[in-house]
Scaffold this motif. Sequence first.
Motif, PDB file in Angstrom:
ATOM      1  N   TYR A   1       0.848  -1.187   0.000  1.00 27.71           N
ATOM      2  CA  TYR A   1       0.000   0.000   0.000  1.00 27.71           C
ATOM      3  C   TYR A   1       0.888   1.244   0.000  1.00 27.71           C
ATOM      4  CZ  TYR A   1      -3.641  -3.306   1.278  1.00 27.71           C
ATOM      5  OH  TYR A   1      -4.518  -4.380   1.290  1.00 27.71           O
ATOM      6  N   LEU A   2       0.793   2.026  -1.062  1.00 27.19           N
ATOM      7  CA  LEU A   2       1.515   3.294  -1.158  1.00 27.19           C
ATOM      8  C   LEU A   2       0.551   4.396  -0.733  1.00 27.19           C
ATOM      9  CD1 LEU A   2       3.202   2.714  -4.637  1.00 27.19           C
ATOM     10  CD2 LEU A   2       4.175   2.282  -2.368  1.00 27.19           C
ATOM     11  N   MET A   3       0.899   5.119   0.318  1.00 26.17           N
ATOM     12  CA  MET A   3      -0.014   6.099   0.891  1.00 26.17           C
ATOM     13  C   MET A   3       0.524   7.512   0.735  1.00 26.17           C
ATOM     14  SD  MET A   3      -1.370   4.121   4.268  1.00 26.17           S
ATOM     15  CE  MET A   3      -1.351   2.318   4.320  1.00 26.17           C
TER      16      MET A   3
ATOM     17  N   LEU B   1       2.975  -4.554   3.232  1.00 24.97           N
ATOM     18  CA  LEU B   1       3.947  -3.474   3.304  1.00 24.97           C
ATOM     19  C   LEU B   1       3.243  -2.150   3.079  1.00 24.97           C
ATOM     20  CD1 LEU B   1       6.821  -2.269   3.342  1.00 24.97           C
ATOM     21  CD2 LEU B   1       6.989  -2.841   0.894  1.00 24.97           C
ATOM     22  N   PHE B   2       3.380  -1.240   4.041  1.00 23.95           N
ATOM     23  CA  PHE B   2       2.821   0.100   3.926  1.00 23.95           C
ATOM     24  C   PHE B   2       3.978   1.082   3.730  1.00 23.95           C
ATOM     25  CE2 PHE B   2      -0.300  -1.487   7.390  1.00 23.95           C
ATOM     26  CZ  PHE B   2      -0.932  -2.311   6.472  1.00 23.95           C
ATOM     27  N   ILE B   3       3.935   1.832   2.642  1.00 23.45           N
ATOM     28  CA  ILE B   3       4.925   2.879   2.394  1.00 23.45           C
ATOM     29  C   ILE B   3       4.170   4.202   2.344  1.00 23.45           C
ATOM     30  CG2 ILE B   3       6.698   3.784   0.857  1.00 23.45           C
ATOM     31  CD1 ILE B   3       7.165   0.961  -0.168  1.00 23.45           C
ATOM     32  N   GLY B   4       4.384   5.052   3.332  1.00 24.35           N
ATOM     33  CA  GLY B   4       3.670   6.310   3.404  1.00 24.35           C
ATOM     34  C   GLY B   4       4.597   7.496   3.255  1.00 24.35           C
ATOM     35  N   HIS B   5       4.268   8.383   2.318  1.00 27.93           N
ATOM     36  CA  HIS B   5       5.067   9.600   2.133  1.00 27.93           C
ATOM     37  C   HIS B   5       4.411  10.758   2.855  1.00 27.93           C
ATOM     38  CE1 HIS B   5       6.030  13.355  -0.242  1.00 27.93           C
ATOM     39  NE2 HIS B   5       7.220  12.979   0.226  1.00 27.93           N
ATOM     40  N   SER B   6       5.213  11.547   3.551  1.00 27.71           N
ATOM     41  CA  SER B   6       4.729  12.740   4.251  1.00 27.71           C
ATOM     42  C   SER B   6       3.609  12.356   5.231  1.00 27.71           C
ATOM     43  CB  SER B   6       4.266  13.777   3.223  1.00 27.71           C
ATOM     44  OG  SER B   6       4.058  15.031   3.821  1.00 27.71           O
ATOM     45  N   GLY B   7       2.472  13.034   5.166  1.00 24.42           N
ATOM     46  CA  GLY B   7       1.365  12.686   6.051  1.00 24.42           C
ATOM     47  C   GLY B   7       0.883  11.265   5.847  1.00 24.42           C
ATOM     48  N   GLY B   8       1.123  10.705   4.670  1.00 26.81           N
ATOM     49  CA  GLY B   8       0.758   9.319   4.420  1.00 26.81           C
ATOM     50  C   GLY B   8       1.487   8.350   5.333  1.00 26.81           C
TER      51      GLY B   8
ATOM     52  N   ILE C   1       5.942  -1.129   8.093  1.00 28.77           N
ATOM     53  CA  ILE C   1       5.599   0.250   7.751  1.00 28.77           C
ATOM     54  C   ILE C   1       6.872   1.024   7.445  1.00 28.77           C
ATOM     55  CG2 ILE C   1       4.544   2.395   8.559  1.00 28.77           C
ATOM     56  CD1 ILE C   1       2.931   0.635  10.564  1.00 28.77           C
ATOM     57  N   VAL C   2       6.902   1.679   6.304  1.00 26.64           N
ATOM     58  CA  VAL C   2       8.019   2.571   5.967  1.00 26.64           C
ATOM     59  C   VAL C   2       7.460   3.988   5.857  1.00 26.64           C
ATOM     60  CG1 VAL C   2       9.860   3.112   4.344  1.00 26.64           C
ATOM     61  CG2 VAL C   2       9.165   0.729   4.692  1.00 26.64           C
TER      62      VAL C   2
ATOM     63  N   ARG D   1      16.826   1.449   0.150  1.00 26.12           N
ATOM     64  CA  ARG D   1      16.768   1.476   1.618  1.00 26.12           C
ATOM     65  C   ARG D   1      15.608   0.636   2.129  1.00 26.12           C
ATOM     66  NH1 ARG D   1      20.762   4.106   0.501  1.00 26.12           N
ATOM     67  NH2 ARG D   1      21.752   5.698   1.815  1.00 26.12           N
ATOM     68  N   VAL D   2      14.478   0.724   1.447  1.00 27.59           N
ATOM     69  CA  VAL D   2      13.315  -0.080   1.823  1.00 27.59           C
ATOM     70  C   VAL D   2      13.655  -1.565   1.701  1.00 27.59           C
ATOM     71  CG1 VAL D   2      10.934  -0.695   1.227  1.00 27.59           C
ATOM     72  CG2 VAL D   2      11.659   1.711   1.187  1.00 27.59           C
ATOM     73  N   ARG D   3      14.232  -1.945   0.592  1.00 23.89           N
ATOM     74  CA  ARG D   3      14.578  -3.359   0.359  1.00 23.89           C
ATOM     75  C   ARG D   3      15.544  -3.875   1.416  1.00 23.89           C
ATOM     76  NH1 ARG D   3      14.972  -7.415  -3.413  1.00 23.89           N
ATOM     77  NH2 ARG D   3      16.919  -8.579  -3.426  1.00 23.89           N
ATOM     78  N   ASN D   4      16.588  -3.121   1.706  1.00 28.92           N
ATOM     79  CA  ASN D   4      17.589  -3.563   2.686  1.00 28.92           C
ATOM     80  C   ASN D   4      16.952  -3.783   4.056  1.00 28.92           C
ATOM     81  OD1 ASN D   4      19.582  -3.447   0.747  1.00 28.92           O
ATOM     82  ND2 ASN D   4      20.313  -1.415   1.354  1.00 28.92           N
ATOM     83  N   TRP D   5      16.061  -2.876   4.443  1.00 30.82           N
ATOM     84  CA  TRP D   5      15.408  -3.033   5.746  1.00 30.82           C
ATOM     85  C   TRP D   5      14.487  -4.241   5.767  1.00 30.82           C
ATOM     86  CZ3 TRP D   5      10.096  -1.804   7.250  1.00 30.82           C
ATOM     87  CH2 TRP D   5       9.882  -1.973   8.622  1.00 30.82           C
TER      88      TRP D   5
END
Length: 234
Positions: A12-14, A98-105, A127-128, A224-228
């Motif tokens: 989920y890209l938020m 997997l949740f990837i949220g940008h800024s307020g997301g 969660i990223v 960075r997401v992948r490595n984590w």
Amino acid sequence: MTAISSSTIQIYLMAGVATTKVYFDECRNQLDRLFRADGREPIIHVLHPYGDVSRNLYRQIVEVGTDLTNRMSMGRIGGRAAFRQISETMQSDNEPMLFIGHSGGGAAAYQAGKMLHQQRLNRNFRIVQVGSPRIPIHPELRDKVCFLHSVDQEGKLSDPISRIGTWGGWSAAGSAVPRWNRFKYSPSIVEGIPLIGGHAHYFCHQTPYVDQDSVCNLDKTINRVRNWLLQSWS
């Protein structure tokens, strides 16, 4: 990412506030290629918990504010919106998510994940938060959260949005006098990424957001997401 047992993964890209519908397009494509190359079938969703760029900006900002605190149980507008959409699309209570949220997301992603955890609907998620405001992370969820922010050439935080909020709390362990610990409720991973540009450019992949080594901002962020994930899901 061979540690993930399921053959599918829900991603989920938020988005944060004032975000266009196409903002995550190349990120979505790259994640799809990455997981398929690893033998996984990604099911990718793009969510706008606060609405897109066409919605009133002030209202979106106010709604993000409701997700930055854990005290307002009736608030968390973006978190609840994301939670509803996730609940409608999840397939099982143990599928990797997997949740990837940008800024307020990123705040909405955390609140949605917390609701899933508390209601025991799914606890196999990560969660990223990318360029997000700081929100106190519950100790039970700390190892499930990674916080990424941009840094300048000297390694100093360069995204003003990532300075908003706090992870701090009072600690008295080993001392009779409580001390303020600014990382008491921080995610397990807080890492800077040397990016070109600013807050809006984590997922940019074309010039001028490509460095002297021909590595674009999007590649740096996704790596960075992948490595984590390789460490976190091991």
